[in-house]
Scaffold this motif. Structure first.
Motif, PDB file in Angstrom:
ATOM      1  N   LYS A 142       0.848  -1.182   0.000  1.00  0.00           N
ATOM      2  CA  LYS A 142       0.000   0.000   0.000  1.00  0.00           C
ATOM      3  C   LYS A 142       0.886   1.234   0.000  1.00  0.00           C
ATOM      4  O   LYS A 142       2.095   1.152   0.174  1.00  0.00           O
ATOM      5  CB  LYS A 142      -0.906   0.020   1.233  1.00  0.00           C
ATOM      6  N   GLU A 143       0.289   2.390  -0.214  1.00  0.00           N
ATOM      7  CA  GLU A 143       1.063   3.629  -0.233  1.00  0.00           C
ATOM      8  C   GLU A 143       1.653   3.874   1.144  1.00  0.00           C
ATOM      9  O   GLU A 143       0.975   3.806   2.163  1.00  0.00           O
ATOM     10  CB  GLU A 143       0.167   4.812  -0.615  1.00  0.00           C
ATOM     11  N   GLY A 144       2.894   4.172   1.142  1.00  0.00           N
ATOM     12  CA  GLY A 144       3.602   4.313   2.406  1.00  0.00           C
ATOM     13  C   GLY A 144       4.312   3.058   2.802  1.00  0.00           C
ATOM     14  O   GLY A 144       5.056   3.055   3.765  1.00  0.00           O
ATOM     15  N   GLY A 145       4.093   1.947   2.076  1.00  0.00           N
ATOM     16  CA  GLY A 145       4.829   0.721   2.334  1.00  0.00           C
ATOM     17  C   GLY A 145       4.457   0.119   3.655  1.00  0.00           C
ATOM     18  O   GLY A 145       3.304  -0.219   3.910  1.00  0.00           O
ATOM     19  N   LEU A 201       4.192  16.197  -5.961  1.00  0.00           N
ATOM     20  CA  LEU A 201       3.870  16.155  -7.386  1.00  0.00           C
ATOM     21  C   LEU A 201       4.434  14.894  -8.043  1.00  0.00           C
ATOM     22  O   LEU A 201       3.785  14.278  -8.903  1.00  0.00           O
ATOM     23  CB  LEU A 201       4.426  17.405  -8.068  1.00  0.00           C
ATOM     24  N   LYS A 202       5.607  14.499  -7.615  1.00  0.00           N
ATOM     25  CA  LYS A 202       6.206  13.275  -8.158  1.00  0.00           C
ATOM     26  C   LYS A 202       5.356  12.051  -7.822  1.00  0.00           C
ATOM     27  O   LYS A 202       5.113  11.183  -8.685  1.00  0.00           O
ATOM     28  CB  LYS A 202       7.615  13.114  -7.597  1.00  0.00           C
ATOM     29  N   PHE A 203       4.886  11.948  -6.594  1.00  0.00           N
ATOM     30  CA  PHE A 203       4.048  10.817  -6.208  1.00  0.00           C
ATOM     31  C   PHE A 203       2.733  10.812  -6.985  1.00  0.00           C
ATOM     32  O   PHE A 203       2.246   9.747  -7.409  1.00  0.00           O
ATOM     33  CB  PHE A 203       3.763  10.856  -4.707  1.00  0.00           C
ATOM     34  N   LEU A 204       2.159  12.009  -7.225  1.00  0.00           N
ATOM     35  CA  LEU A 204       0.917  12.083  -7.986  1.00  0.00           C
ATOM     36  C   LEU A 204       1.127  11.658  -9.436  1.00  0.00           C
ATOM     37  O   LEU A 204       0.267  10.968 -10.023  1.00  0.00           O
ATOM     38  CB  LEU A 204       0.355  13.504  -7.925  1.00  0.00           C
ATOM     39  N   ILE A 225       8.730   2.003  -1.772  1.00  0.00           N
ATOM     40  CA  ILE A 225      10.198   1.961  -1.710  1.00  0.00           C
ATOM     41  C   ILE A 225      10.777   3.373  -1.712  1.00  0.00           C
ATOM     42  O   ILE A 225      11.726   3.682  -0.970  1.00  0.00           O
ATOM     43  CB  ILE A 225      10.739   1.130  -2.880  1.00  0.00           C
ATOM     44  N   LEU A 226      10.200   4.250  -2.538  1.00  0.00           N
ATOM     45  CA  LEU A 226      10.656   5.646  -2.553  1.00  0.00           C
ATOM     46  C   LEU A 226      10.454   6.303  -1.189  1.00  0.00           C
ATOM     47  O   LEU A 226      11.336   7.025  -0.698  1.00  0.00           O
ATOM     48  CB  LEU A 226       9.891   6.428  -3.624  1.00  0.00           C
ATOM     49  N   ASN A 227       9.312   6.052  -0.577  1.00  0.00           N
ATOM     50  CA  ASN A 227       9.046   6.640   0.733  1.00  0.00           C
ATOM     51  C   ASN A 227      10.069   6.184   1.767  1.00  0.00           C
ATOM     52  O   ASN A 227      10.602   6.993   2.545  1.00  0.00           O
ATOM     53  CB  ASN A 227       7.633   6.275   1.191  1.00  0.00           C
ATOM     54  N   LEU A 228      10.330   4.898   1.790  1.00  0.00           N
ATOM     55  CA  LEU A 228      11.307   4.384   2.760  1.00  0.00           C
ATOM     56  C   LEU A 228      12.691   4.955   2.510  1.00  0.00           C
ATOM     57  O   LEU A 228      13.439   5.257   3.455  1.00  0.00           O
ATOM     58  CB  LEU A 228      11.337   2.855   2.688  1.00  0.00           C
ATOM     59  N   THR A 229      13.036   5.132   1.242  1.00  0.00           N
ATOM     60  CA  THR A 229      14.344   5.707   0.924  1.00  0.00           C
ATOM     61  C   THR A 229      14.431   7.161   1.379  1.00  0.00           C
ATOM     62  O   THR A 229      15.410   7.579   2.015  1.00  0.00           O
ATOM     63  CB  THR A 229      14.602   5.618  -0.590  1.00  0.00           C
TER      64      THR A 229
END
Length: 310
Positions: A142-145, A201-204, A225-229
């Protein structure tokens, strides 16, 4: 016989009393006093020539003193006076004083992180464990991992503020731009807002691409994965910002080198490792991956660096 004795006594009595009572060493004391007076006269003459010269005469002593205040007095006569202290003690560099709000903001971010740990401690532990755990890809559904929505929002705010503070300190260290007095804090706020808007904006855009190409699940995993990074970058920027606000300027270069190395390690270990595992399970032209990396990963960072003139 008595006459001779009387005449002798008369001659002796005829000597003045002052001459009889004067000791023999009085003459030596008089000569010493005269010599001291002569030396004092010479010293006074030299002092008058040095400190109170004629109006048409250049004061060489004061000229040499102003030219090299740490030189010996023999520089007046030889021009090469031996320094009385180490040669580097009369040099120095301008000390730059940091604004008080920078340290206060860094302390506030530490307190904010502590509150996140109190109320959302399990989510923060999941973010930290994701750096070395290989199960993050399978559980990021899910979003946010691995983390909840509120943990995602709290860590996203932390990432924006820490990144903005780090960029402000980097700009101030490199004297980038004309930062007016009293506007430093608002520049930090503006940088934080710009960073948060860019990444939002990137996530959207990623969500929109997942909807268009019917790859919502894969995009959600990738966004996790981006969020965790980025959240690992937030903890890094927090520590670096605190050190930046406390360390002397001579250690800033070493701190920046450490920051670049740490960013490279986190990016290579967590982002590339987990992304490659996703890409290996999906068959698509690798040219699309190259276009994506250039458009949404590398290009925004280069634009930000160019805009800030770092």
């Amino acid at each position: 016989m008595y006459a001779q004795q009387d005449s002798t006594a008369k001659k002796k009595d005829s000597i003045p009393l002052s001459a009889q009572a004067r000791p023999a060493y009085v003459r030596q004391d008089s000569a010493a006093i005269a010599r001291e007076a002569r030396e004092q006269l010479i010293a006074d003459s030299i002092g008058m020539a040095l400190f109170r010269p004629d109006s048409l005469r250049e004061n060489q002593f004061l000229k040499a003193l102003f030219k090299n205040p740490f030189g010996g007095i023999d520089s007046l006569f030889t021009g090469k006076g031996r320094p009385l202290v180490h040669k580097d003690m009369n040099r120095g560099t301008l000390r730059t004083f940091r604004s008080h709000w920078v340290l206060i903001t860094a302390i506030g971010l530490l307190i904010y992180t502590a509150l996140l740990n109190i109320f959302l401690g399990n989510d923060l532990k999941s973010v930290l464990r994701s750096f070395y755990s290989k199960q993050v890809v399978g559980q990021a559904d899910k979003e946010g991992g691995l983390i909840s929505f509120w943990a995602f929002m709290g860590l996203f705010v932390l990432f924006s503020l820490c990144s903005g503070l780090f960029l402000y300190q980097l700009m101030a260290y490199n004297n980038v731009g004309d930062i007016g007095i009293g506007k430093e804090f608002w520049l930090f706020i503006n940088l934080s807002i710009i960073i948060s808007l860019l990444f939002a904006l990137k996530f959207l855009v990623l969500k929109f691409l997942g909807f268009v190409f019917n790859a919502g699940k894969v995009v959600s995993t990738y966004v996790g994965i981006l969020n965790l990074t980025y959240f690992n970058f937030a903890f890094l920027f927090l520590a670096v910002s605190v050190c930046f606000s406390l360390l002397s300027g001579i250690y800033v270069q070493d701190l920046l080198i450490f920051t670049l190395v740490a960013i490279a390690v986190i990016f290579a270990w967590q982002y590339l490792r987990n992304s490659v595992s996703i890409i290996s399970n999906i068959r698509f032209p690798k040219f699309y991956l190259f276009v994506y990396l250039c458009a949404l990963e590398i290009c925004p960072i280069l634009i930000l660096i160019k805009a800030l003139n770092i």
